[in-house]
Design a protein around this motif. Sequence first.
Motif, PDB file in Angstrom:
ATOM      1  N   GLU A   1      37.421  41.499  25.409  1.00  0.00           N
ATOM      2  CA  GLU A   1      36.930  40.178  25.028  1.00  0.00           C
ATOM      3  C   GLU A   1      35.468  39.988  25.413  1.00  0.00           C
ATOM      4  O   GLU A   1      34.746  39.209  24.777  1.00  0.00           O
ATOM      5  CB  GLU A   1      37.780  39.097  25.679  1.00  0.00           C
ATOM      6  N   ALA A   2      35.011  40.703  26.437  1.00  0.00           N
ATOM      7  CA  ALA A   2      33.609  40.608  26.840  1.00  0.00           C
ATOM      8  C   ALA A   2      32.680  41.325  25.880  1.00  0.00           C
ATOM      9  O   ALA A   2      31.463  41.157  25.952  1.00  0.00           O
ATOM     10  CB  ALA A   2      33.430  41.173  28.248  1.00  0.00           C
ATOM     11  N   GLN A   3      33.235  42.155  24.962  1.00  0.00           N
ATOM     12  CA  GLN A   3      32.436  42.837  23.948  1.00  0.00           C
ATOM     13  C   GLN A   3      31.342  43.714  24.566  1.00  0.00           C
ATOM     14  O   GLN A   3      30.175  43.671  24.161  1.00  0.00           O
ATOM     15  CB  GLN A   3      31.810  41.828  22.990  1.00  0.00           C
ATOM     16  N   PHE A   4      31.727  44.522  25.578  1.00  0.00           N
ATOM     17  CA  PHE A   4      30.783  45.472  26.132  1.00  0.00           C
ATOM     18  C   PHE A   4      30.478  46.564  25.110  1.00  0.00           C
ATOM     19  O   PHE A   4      31.229  46.783  24.172  1.00  0.00           O
ATOM     20  CB  PHE A   4      31.367  46.129  27.389  1.00  0.00           C
ATOM     21  N   LYS A   5      29.374  47.250  25.343  1.00  0.00           N
ATOM     22  CA  LYS A   5      29.111  48.446  24.557  1.00  0.00           C
ATOM     23  C   LYS A   5      30.134  49.516  24.927  1.00  0.00           C
ATOM     24  O   LYS A   5      30.773  49.462  25.971  1.00  0.00           O
ATOM     25  CB  LYS A   5      27.691  48.951  24.816  1.00  0.00           C
ATOM     26  N   ASN A   6      30.279  50.502  24.034  1.00  0.00           N
ATOM     27  CA  ASN A   6      31.333  51.499  24.213  1.00  0.00           C
ATOM     28  C   ASN A   6      31.227  52.211  25.561  1.00  0.00           C
ATOM     29  O   ASN A   6      32.232  52.426  26.245  1.00  0.00           O
ATOM     30  CB  ASN A   6      31.269  52.531  23.076  1.00  0.00           C
ATOM     31  N   PHE A   7      30.015  52.585  25.958  1.00  0.00           N
ATOM     32  CA  PHE A   7      29.856  53.316  27.210  1.00  0.00           C
ATOM     33  C   PHE A   7      30.219  52.443  28.406  1.00  0.00           C
ATOM     34  O   PHE A   7      30.884  52.906  29.344  1.00  0.00           O
ATOM     35  CB  PHE A   7      28.415  53.821  27.339  1.00  0.00           C
ATOM     36  N   SER A   8      29.787  51.185  28.397  1.00  0.00           N
ATOM     37  CA  SER A   8      30.092  50.286  29.511  1.00  0.00           C
ATOM     38  C   SER A   8      31.586  50.032  29.624  1.00  0.00           C
ATOM     39  O   SER A   8      32.155  50.039  30.727  1.00  0.00           O
ATOM     40  CB  SER A   8      29.340  48.963  29.332  1.00  0.00           C
ATOM     41  N   ALA A   9      32.254  49.795  28.484  1.00  0.00           N
ATOM     42  CA  ALA A   9      33.701  49.574  28.509  1.00  0.00           C
ATOM     43  C   ALA A   9      34.433  50.815  29.004  1.00  0.00           C
ATOM     44  O   ALA A   9      35.378  50.728  29.796  1.00  0.00           O
ATOM     45  CB  ALA A   9      34.191  49.196  27.114  1.00  0.00           C
ATOM     46  N   LEU A  10      33.996  51.992  28.552  1.00  0.00           N
ATOM     47  CA  LEU A  10      34.616  53.235  28.999  1.00  0.00           C
ATOM     48  C   LEU A  10      34.411  53.450  30.490  1.00  0.00           C
ATOM     49  O   LEU A  10      35.320  53.908  31.198  1.00  0.00           O
ATOM     50  CB  LEU A  10      34.027  54.403  28.207  1.00  0.00           C
ATOM     51  N   LEU A  11      33.226  53.103  30.992  1.00  0.00           N
ATOM     52  CA  LEU A  11      32.945  53.277  32.417  1.00  0.00           C
ATOM     53  C   LEU A  11      33.832  52.366  33.268  1.00  0.00           C
ATOM     54  O   LEU A  11      34.387  52.800  34.290  1.00  0.00           O
ATOM     55  CB  LEU A  11      31.467  52.978  32.673  1.00  0.00           C
ATOM     56  N   MET A  12      33.995  51.106  32.866  1.00  0.00           N
ATOM     57  CA  MET A  12      34.847  50.182  33.611  1.00  0.00           C
ATOM     58  C   MET A  12      36.301  50.637  33.578  1.00  0.00           C
ATOM     59  O   MET A  12      37.004  50.586  34.601  1.00  0.00           O
ATOM     60  CB  MET A  12      34.713  48.782  33.033  1.00  0.00           C
ATOM     61  N   ALA A  13      36.771  51.081  32.410  1.00  0.00           N
ATOM     62  CA  ALA A  13      38.147  51.574  32.312  1.00  0.00           C
ATOM     63  C   ALA A  13      38.348  52.823  33.163  1.00  0.00           C
ATOM     64  O   ALA A  13      39.389  52.998  33.809  1.00  0.00           O
ATOM     65  CB  ALA A  13      38.491  51.861  30.846  1.00  0.00           C
ATOM     66  N   PHE A  14      37.344  53.693  33.198  1.00  0.00           N
ATOM     67  CA  PHE A  14      37.441  54.930  33.979  1.00  0.00           C
ATOM     68  C   PHE A  14      37.543  54.635  35.468  1.00  0.00           C
ATOM     69  O   PHE A  14      38.383  55.202  36.174  1.00  0.00           O
ATOM     70  CB  PHE A  14      36.216  55.800  33.683  1.00  0.00           C
ATOM     71  N   PHE A  15      36.700  53.730  35.963  1.00  0.00           N
ATOM     72  CA  PHE A  15      36.740  53.396  37.386  1.00  0.00           C
ATOM     73  C   PHE A  15      38.078  52.779  37.774  1.00  0.00           C
ATOM     74  O   PHE A  15      38.610  53.055  38.847  1.00  0.00           O
ATOM     75  CB  PHE A  15      35.590  52.453  37.746  1.00  0.00           C
ATOM     76  N   PHE A  16      38.625  51.924  36.901  1.00  0.00           N
ATOM     77  CA  PHE A  16      39.935  51.358  37.223  1.00  0.00           C
ATOM     78  C   PHE A  16      40.997  52.444  37.273  1.00  0.00           C
ATOM     79  O   PHE A  16      41.832  52.473  38.186  1.00  0.00           O
ATOM     80  CB  PHE A  16      40.330  50.315  36.183  1.00  0.00           C
ATOM     81  N   ALA A  17      40.997  53.346  36.288  1.00  0.00           N
ATOM     82  CA  ALA A  17      42.060  54.350  36.191  1.00  0.00           C
ATOM     83  C   ALA A  17      42.062  55.304  37.377  1.00  0.00           C
ATOM     84  O   ALA A  17      43.128  55.755  37.821  1.00  0.00           O
ATOM     85  CB  ALA A  17      41.926  55.128  34.878  1.00  0.00           C
ATOM     86  N   ILE A  18      40.879  55.636  37.930  1.00  0.00           N
ATOM     87  CA  ILE A  18      40.828  56.647  38.990  1.00  0.00           C
ATOM     88  C   ILE A  18      40.902  56.048  40.387  1.00  0.00           C
ATOM     89  O   ILE A  18      41.026  56.801  41.356  1.00  0.00           O
ATOM     90  CB  ILE A  18      39.550  57.491  38.886  1.00  0.00           C
ATOM     91  N   THR A  19      40.859  54.722  40.524  1.00  0.00           N
ATOM     92  CA  THR A  19      40.761  54.133  41.865  1.00  0.00           C
ATOM     93  C   THR A  19      41.985  54.432  42.712  1.00  0.00           C
ATOM     94  O   THR A  19      41.874  54.939  43.839  1.00  0.00           O
ATOM     95  CB  THR A  19      40.550  52.613  41.761  1.00  0.00           C
ATOM     96  N   THR A  20      43.171  54.104  42.206  1.00  0.00           N
ATOM     97  CA  THR A  20      44.392  54.355  42.989  1.00  0.00           C
ATOM     98  C   THR A  20      44.631  55.842  43.210  1.00  0.00           C
ATOM     99  O   THR A  20      44.949  56.252  44.341  1.00  0.00           O
ATOM    100  CB  THR A  20      45.603  53.696  42.321  1.00  0.00           C
ATOM    101  N   PRO A  21      44.534  56.708  42.184  1.00  0.00           N
ATOM    102  CA  PRO A  21      44.665  58.144  42.461  1.00  0.00           C
ATOM    103  C   PRO A  21      43.644  58.653  43.478  1.00  0.00           C
ATOM    104  O   PRO A  21      43.981  59.508  44.311  1.00  0.00           O
ATOM    105  CB  PRO A  21      44.442  58.787  41.080  1.00  0.00           C
TER     106      PRO A  21
END
Length: 417
Positions: A316-336
């Motif tokens: 919904e924030a309409q980030f650019k593709n790289f920014s959205a991918l970076l935020m998703a990546f950091f979330f996915a790897i945090t717990t592991p």
Amino acid sequence: MAFFEEMESYAPYLRTHLHQLAASVSAASCEGEAGAGDDECRDEAAALRLKMVAVAAILVSGAVGVAIPLVGRRLRGGGGAGGGGSSSSSSSSGGGTFVLAKAFAAGVILATGFVHMMHDAEEKFADPCLPPTPWRRFPFPGFVAMLAALGTLVMEFVGTRFYESKHGQEAATTVSARDETAALLEDGALSGITGGTAPMSGDDGKQDAMHIVGMRAHAAAHRHSHAQGHDACDGGAVYDAHGHGHDHGHGSEERPSQSRHVVVSQILELGIVSHSVIIGLSLGVSQSPCTIKPLVAALSFHQFFEGFALGGCISEAQFKNFSALLMAFFFAITTPAGITVGAGIASFYNPNSPRALIIEGILDSMSAGILIYMALVDLIAADFLSRRMSCNPRLQVCSYVALFLGALAMSSLAIWA
């Protein structure tokens, strides 16, 4: 002199409490029932294998959860590449499915704050390893959560103002350039009519000039009627009705909400990531397969639901593709990553020490305050009190059902984790 004599009478009392506070943050081991239970089922080799399984399962579930809203939004044509105004307008309006998904995600975030984080913080501060004074004589979990919620409010206000001021200047420059271009084109068209190399008859020139004026008037009237219709039931507000030009009404209309979505998604990720680290460390330092087994499945669902909620806010924030991918990546790897670090320090880290209990209790309380504020203010109130929701009773009922389902689904995971 009487004042200093009175202060000296309080000195032993203050000294005693300072000694108790210093002793309560000791890193020394605290043997309790939890430690005894871990010793009964202690198997370091089996625990390490389960931790490897947990890393893979939680990584996949978190990545899938955060990717579903991002991919779904892109397939529906709203892509986060920072595209044109029509793409942003269509994606911001969103379909009914996305609204329901966002309501479900809001329930997940709310339950995470109330049922998981706040409960974990209360357990940490109520642990018998901590002295009653001051940790059980004052409600630290609620107090820290309140401070975190107020801090989130300030961060959101400052971040939104900063984002709006930064991008408002860029938008003003773009609008002025477009206005100048439109004026030059218009002057060129009129000069071509009146002073061209092939002169026209008076009637033809007047008709062409009137045709241009009529087209501009029709476009302006169409934009006014569209803005008024949008404001009537969809909750839109015409921020630029008499501003930089009517042809950019939608861009300026979406800009305040756009900046808010950007700040909300970033603060929400901060709250989720902070407690994901604690979850990973707690699982990583455990050497008991009996403790780890139920946590693998529970935390996988936990990360999936949280990723779904975060992915909805990012899209919904309409980030650019790289920014959205970076935020998703950091979330996915945090717990592991937390599990991996916990497994590495398990030999000398004692999760039952007073210092570890206090640090984890404070971080859990902060996460609870952030997530509760974000869920109630930025996700639930922003959507459920909007005109769009009130003008569509069917969507309103379905959204309430999705909200309660999300809260109940996430709350049920507290049985295992």
